[in-house]
Design a protein around this motif. Structure first.
Motif, PDB file in Angstrom:
ATOM      1  N   ALA A 143      -1.917  -7.046 -18.645  1.00 22.48           N
ATOM      2  CA  ALA A 143      -2.130  -8.056 -17.611  1.00 22.48           C
ATOM      3  C   ALA A 143      -3.571  -8.527 -17.664  1.00 22.48           C
ATOM      4  CB  ALA A 143      -1.813  -7.493 -16.226  1.00 22.48           C
ATOM      5  N   THR A 144      -3.759  -9.835 -17.637  1.00 20.97           N
ATOM      6  CA  THR A 144      -5.089 -10.439 -17.640  1.00 20.97           C
ATOM      7  C   THR A 144      -5.226 -11.334 -16.420  1.00 20.97           C
ATOM      8  OG1 THR A 144      -5.031 -10.486 -20.056  1.00 20.97           O
ATOM      9  CG2 THR A 144      -6.756 -11.769 -18.977  1.00 20.97           C
ATOM     10  N   ASN A 145      -6.326 -11.198 -15.711  1.00 20.59           N
ATOM     11  CA  ASN A 145      -6.604 -12.101 -14.599  1.00 20.59           C
ATOM     12  C   ASN A 145      -7.109 -13.417 -15.188  1.00 20.59           C
ATOM     13  OD1 ASN A 145      -7.369 -13.503 -12.319  1.00 20.59           O
ATOM     14  ND2 ASN A 145      -8.838 -11.982 -11.591  1.00 20.59           N
ATOM     15  N   VAL A 146      -6.226 -14.399 -15.279  1.00 19.85           N
ATOM     16  CA  VAL A 146      -6.580 -15.700 -15.846  1.00 19.85           C
ATOM     17  C   VAL A 146      -6.996 -16.671 -14.746  1.00 19.85           C
ATOM     18  CG1 VAL A 146      -5.144 -15.452 -17.886  1.00 19.85           C
ATOM     19  CG2 VAL A 146      -4.159 -16.414 -15.803  1.00 19.85           C
ATOM     20  N   GLY A 147      -7.146 -16.176 -13.518  1.00 21.63           N
ATOM     21  CA  GLY A 147      -7.584 -17.017 -12.416  1.00 21.63           C
ATOM     22  C   GLY A 147      -9.096 -17.155 -12.384  1.00 21.63           C
ATOM     23  N   THR A 148      -9.574 -17.683 -11.283  1.00 25.91           N
ATOM     24  CA  THR A 148     -11.004 -17.963 -11.133  1.00 25.91           C
ATOM     25  C   THR A 148     -11.676 -17.090 -10.086  1.00 25.91           C
ATOM     26  OG1 THR A 148     -10.416 -19.722  -9.576  1.00 25.91           O
ATOM     27  CG2 THR A 148     -10.744 -20.356 -11.875  1.00 25.91           C
ATOM     28  N   ALA A 149     -10.943 -16.111  -9.535  1.00 29.85           N
ATOM     29  CA  ALA A 149     -11.498 -15.221  -8.512  1.00 29.85           C
ATOM     30  C   ALA A 149     -10.991 -13.806  -8.758  1.00 29.85           C
ATOM     31  CB  ALA A 149     -11.094 -15.691  -7.114  1.00 29.85           C
ATOM     32  N   PRO A 150     -11.725 -12.782  -8.285  1.00 24.58           N
ATOM     33  CA  PRO A 150     -11.251 -11.402  -8.420  1.00 24.58           C
ATOM     34  C   PRO A 150      -9.998 -11.159  -7.585  1.00 24.58           C
ATOM     35  CG  PRO A 150     -13.592 -11.501  -7.878  1.00 24.58           C
ATOM     36  CD  PRO A 150     -13.055 -12.869  -7.658  1.00 24.58           C
ATOM     37  N   THR A 151      -9.207 -10.162  -7.992  1.00 23.63           N
ATOM     38  CA  THR A 151      -8.050  -9.769  -7.203  1.00 23.63           C
ATOM     39  C   THR A 151      -8.506  -9.061  -5.940  1.00 23.63           C
ATOM     40  OG1 THR A 151      -7.859  -7.678  -8.402  1.00 23.63           O
ATOM     41  CG2 THR A 151      -6.589  -9.560  -9.236  1.00 23.63           C
ATOM     42  N   LYS A 152      -7.601  -8.968  -4.964  1.00 27.12           N
ATOM     43  CA  LYS A 152      -7.869  -8.297  -3.699  1.00 27.12           C
ATOM     44  C   LYS A 152      -6.791  -7.253  -3.454  1.00 27.12           C
ATOM     45  CE  LYS A 152     -10.002 -12.416  -1.637  1.00 27.12           C
ATOM     46  NZ  LYS A 152      -9.952 -13.393  -0.523  1.00 27.12           N
ATOM     47  N   GLY A 153      -7.213  -6.007  -3.236  1.00 34.33           N
ATOM     48  CA  GLY A 153      -6.258  -4.946  -2.977  1.00 34.33           C
ATOM     49  C   GLY A 153      -5.703  -4.350  -4.261  1.00 34.33           C
ATOM     50  N   PRO A 154      -4.898  -3.292  -4.138  1.00 34.20           N
ATOM     51  CA  PRO A 154      -4.378  -2.592  -5.318  1.00 34.20           C
ATOM     52  C   PRO A 154      -3.400  -3.458  -6.112  1.00 34.20           C
ATOM     53  CG  PRO A 154      -3.360  -1.751  -3.315  1.00 34.20           C
ATOM     54  CD  PRO A 154      -4.466  -2.663  -2.880  1.00 34.20           C
ATOM     55  N   VAL A 155      -3.320  -3.158  -7.408  1.00 36.80           N
ATOM     56  CA  VAL A 155      -2.435  -3.855  -8.339  1.00 36.80           C
ATOM     57  C   VAL A 155      -1.502  -2.819  -8.962  1.00 36.80           C
ATOM     58  CG1 VAL A 155      -2.321  -5.181 -10.480  1.00 36.80           C
ATOM     59  CG2 VAL A 155      -4.161  -5.636  -8.825  1.00 36.80           C
ATOM     60  N   THR A 156      -0.216  -3.142  -9.069  1.00 36.66           N
ATOM     61  CA  THR A 156       0.772  -2.187  -9.568  1.00 36.66           C
ATOM     62  C   THR A 156       1.543  -2.769 -10.741  1.00 36.66           C
ATOM     63  OG1 THR A 156       1.059  -1.250  -7.342  1.00 36.66           O
ATOM     64  CG2 THR A 156       2.776  -0.773  -8.964  1.00 36.66           C
ATOM     65  N   ILE A 157       1.628  -1.996 -11.831  1.00 32.72           N
ATOM     66  CA  ILE A 157       2.495  -2.313 -12.968  1.00 32.72           C
ATOM     67  C   ILE A 157       3.662  -1.343 -12.937  1.00 32.72           C
ATOM     68  CG2 ILE A 157       2.697  -2.331 -15.482  1.00 32.72           C
ATOM     69  CD1 ILE A 157      -0.210  -3.156 -15.650  1.00 32.72           C
ATOM     70  N   THR A 158       4.887  -1.875 -12.960  1.00 36.91           N
ATOM     71  CA  THR A 158       6.103  -1.051 -12.902  1.00 36.91           C
ATOM     72  C   THR A 158       7.035  -1.439 -14.033  1.00 36.91           C
ATOM     73  OG1 THR A 158       5.924  -0.970 -10.486  1.00 36.91           O
ATOM     74  CG2 THR A 158       8.027  -0.300 -11.453  1.00 36.91           C
ATOM     75  N   ASP A 159       7.588  -0.436 -14.712  1.00 37.48           N
ATOM     76  CA  ASP A 159       8.514  -0.683 -15.823  1.00 37.48           C
ATOM     77  C   ASP A 159       9.616   0.369 -15.786  1.00 37.48           C
ATOM     78  OD1 ASP A 159       9.834  -1.358 -18.130  1.00 37.48           O
ATOM     79  OD2 ASP A 159       8.068  -1.301 -19.423  1.00 37.48           O
ATOM     80  N   THR A 160      10.861  -0.061 -15.620  1.00 36.90           N
ATOM     81  CA  THR A 160      12.020   0.817 -15.695  1.00 36.90           C
ATOM     82  C   THR A 160      12.673   0.606 -17.052  1.00 36.90           C
ATOM     83  OG1 THR A 160      12.384   0.745 -13.298  1.00 36.90           O
ATOM     84  CG2 THR A 160      14.232   1.449 -14.676  1.00 36.90           C
ATOM     85  N   LEU A 161      12.653   1.641 -17.899  1.00 35.90           N
ATOM     86  CA  LEU A 161      13.117   1.490 -19.271  1.00 35.90           C
ATOM     87  C   LEU A 161      14.635   1.356 -19.335  1.00 35.90           C
ATOM     88  CD1 LEU A 161      10.891   3.994 -21.286  1.00 35.90           C
ATOM     89  CD2 LEU A 161      10.470   1.613 -20.667  1.00 35.90           C
ATOM     90  N   PRO A 162      15.136   0.583 -20.300  1.00 36.46           N
ATOM     91  CA  PRO A 162      16.576   0.415 -20.460  1.00 36.46           C
ATOM     92  C   PRO A 162      17.235   1.668 -21.039  1.00 36.46           C
ATOM     93  CG  PRO A 162      15.404  -0.765 -22.176  1.00 36.46           C
ATOM     94  CD  PRO A 162      14.360  -0.237 -21.240  1.00 36.46           C
ATOM     95  N   ALA A 163      18.565   1.731 -20.957  1.00 38.63           N
ATOM     96  CA  ALA A 163      19.326   2.861 -21.491  1.00 38.63           C
ATOM     97  C   ALA A 163      19.071   3.006 -22.985  1.00 38.63           C
ATOM     98  CB  ALA A 163      20.814   2.657 -21.220  1.00 38.63           C
ATOM     99  N   GLY A 164      18.986   4.264 -23.434  1.00 37.31           N
ATOM    100  CA  GLY A 164      18.731   4.544 -24.836  1.00 37.31           C
ATOM    101  C   GLY A 164      17.297   4.918 -25.119  1.00 37.31           C
ATOM    102  N   LEU A 165      16.418   4.675 -24.148  1.00 35.20           N
ATOM    103  CA  LEU A 165      15.007   5.051 -24.272  1.00 35.20           C
ATOM    104  C   LEU A 165      14.698   6.112 -23.227  1.00 35.20           C
ATOM    105  CD1 LEU A 165      13.339   1.528 -24.664  1.00 35.20           C
ATOM    106  CD2 LEU A 165      14.325   3.001 -26.435  1.00 35.20           C
ATOM    107  N   THR A 166      14.081   7.196 -23.649  1.00 32.21           N
ATOM    108  CA  THR A 166      13.731   8.298 -22.742  1.00 32.21           C
ATOM    109  C   THR A 166      12.232   8.256 -22.475  1.00 32.21           C
ATOM    110  OG1 THR A 166      15.521   9.667 -23.639  1.00 32.21           O
ATOM    111  CG2 THR A 166      13.786  10.778 -22.378  1.00 32.21           C
TER     112      THR A 166
END
Length: 312
Positions: free
Chosen positions: A64-87
């Motif tokens: 993730a890249t902040n391509v905006g013109t101002a800093p983010t505010k507050g926490p940032v979360t990345i979430t990924d639920t893997l598909p079947a077949g991957l452990t």
């Protein structure tokens, strides 16, 4: 015409987002996300297993890249639920991110939280390691795995990143990854929204140059290694700008990390797979062009210079 000269034999998974300031801010400023998910290697080998040392391991890299013109505010979360077949085996936050980050695993879901703020041009990422089913009960040679991750928080809209990967023991051919994450240009306005107006003046251009990777020995690399030239032809009416900065940088200065500050015209977030997938920022500099070339923009990847040359 632009030529990207890659003078290295390691994998360049994600040469982007390349953030080039296109205008001076004059309106409301806001953060915005460019969010891409890629797999390393490009093709997932049946039966392959995660390893912390990299090279012999399948990973997703959610960048993730902040391509905006101002800093983010507050926490940032990345979430990924893997598909079947991957452990899911491990999730590791950005090495290059200065404000820390914490990751957790719950079943097939990987979550990373970054407290912020994320500055304009700054990158965060999550390395998500997993095992690939090799029993044939779920995945088979030639199957296609679709993965979807999401980034949320930071005072801006959530963005979904998607990746489609073939399950194959054969190496992926050397080429750009599919779609905009592989090769694409996205313009953004000062408020962080996409600039879609004809004749508009975007504040930032986000350019992706992402190539396929495969495992060679201990570390994933370009499919057959070696140097590469990639030619990109601009549409009529679009030309390179050799006077983008007040000064230009020389080759000796670039290799010594001593380019003048006023020769920098962008930031590039470089993804490599040396010792495991990582992403880190570097400056993009307006270079002295070679004879017969209209422009030359350069940056450094793991001590090696890479050039984007423009011709007419």
């Amino acid at each position: 015409m632009n030529t990207v000269t890659k003078k290295i034999a390691i994998a360049l998974m994600a040469l982007g987002a390349l953030l080039v300031p296109a205008a001076q801010a004059s309106a409301a400023q806001a953060p915005a996300w460019r969010f891409d998910v890629s797999s390393v290697p490009t093709n997932l080998v049946p039966g392959s297993s995660f390893s912390y040392i990299g090279g012999e391991t399948p990973d997703y890299l959610a960048v993730a890249t902040n391509v905006g013109t101002a800093p983010t505010k507050g926490p940032v979360t990345i979430t990924d639920t893997l598909p079947a077949g991957l452990t899911l085996k491990a999730v590791i936050p950005s090495f290059s991110y200065q404000n820390g980050g914490s990751c957790s695993i719950a079943g097939a879901t990987a979550t990373c939280v970054f407290p912020g703020p994320i500055q304009p041009g700054e990158v965060i990422y999550a390395r998500i390691g997993f095992d690939v089913d090799g029993t044939g009960t779920i995945l088979h040679e030639g199957d296609v795995i679709a993965n979807q991750a999401i980034i949320s928080g930071g005072g801006t809209s959530a963005v979904v990143g998607e990746n489609t990967t073939e399950v194959s023991s054969a190496p992926a051919p050397f080429e750009f990854l599919p779609g905009i994450p592989g090769f694409g240009i996205s313009p953004y306005a000062e408020d962080g929204t996409a600039e879609t107006q004809a004749g508009g003046h975007p504040h930032v251009l986000s350019v992706n140059l992402a190539f396929s990777t495969t495992k060679i020995g201990r570390y994933p690399a370009g499919v057959d290694g070696g140097e590469r030239n990639v030619n990109v032809y601009l549409p009529h009416g679009a030309i390179v700008n050799p006077t983008a900065t007040p000064r230009r940088c020389g080759e000796v200065q670039l290799e010594a990390y001593a380019c003048p500050a006023n020769s920098q015209n962008g930031v590039i977030n470089i993804g490599t797979s040396v010792g495991g997938p990582t992403v880190g920022p570097a400056g993009l500099y307006n270079m002295e062009p070679a004879p017969g070339k209209a422009s030359n923009f350069g940056f450094v990847v793991v001590f090696y210079p890479v050039h984007i040359e423009g011709g007419v």
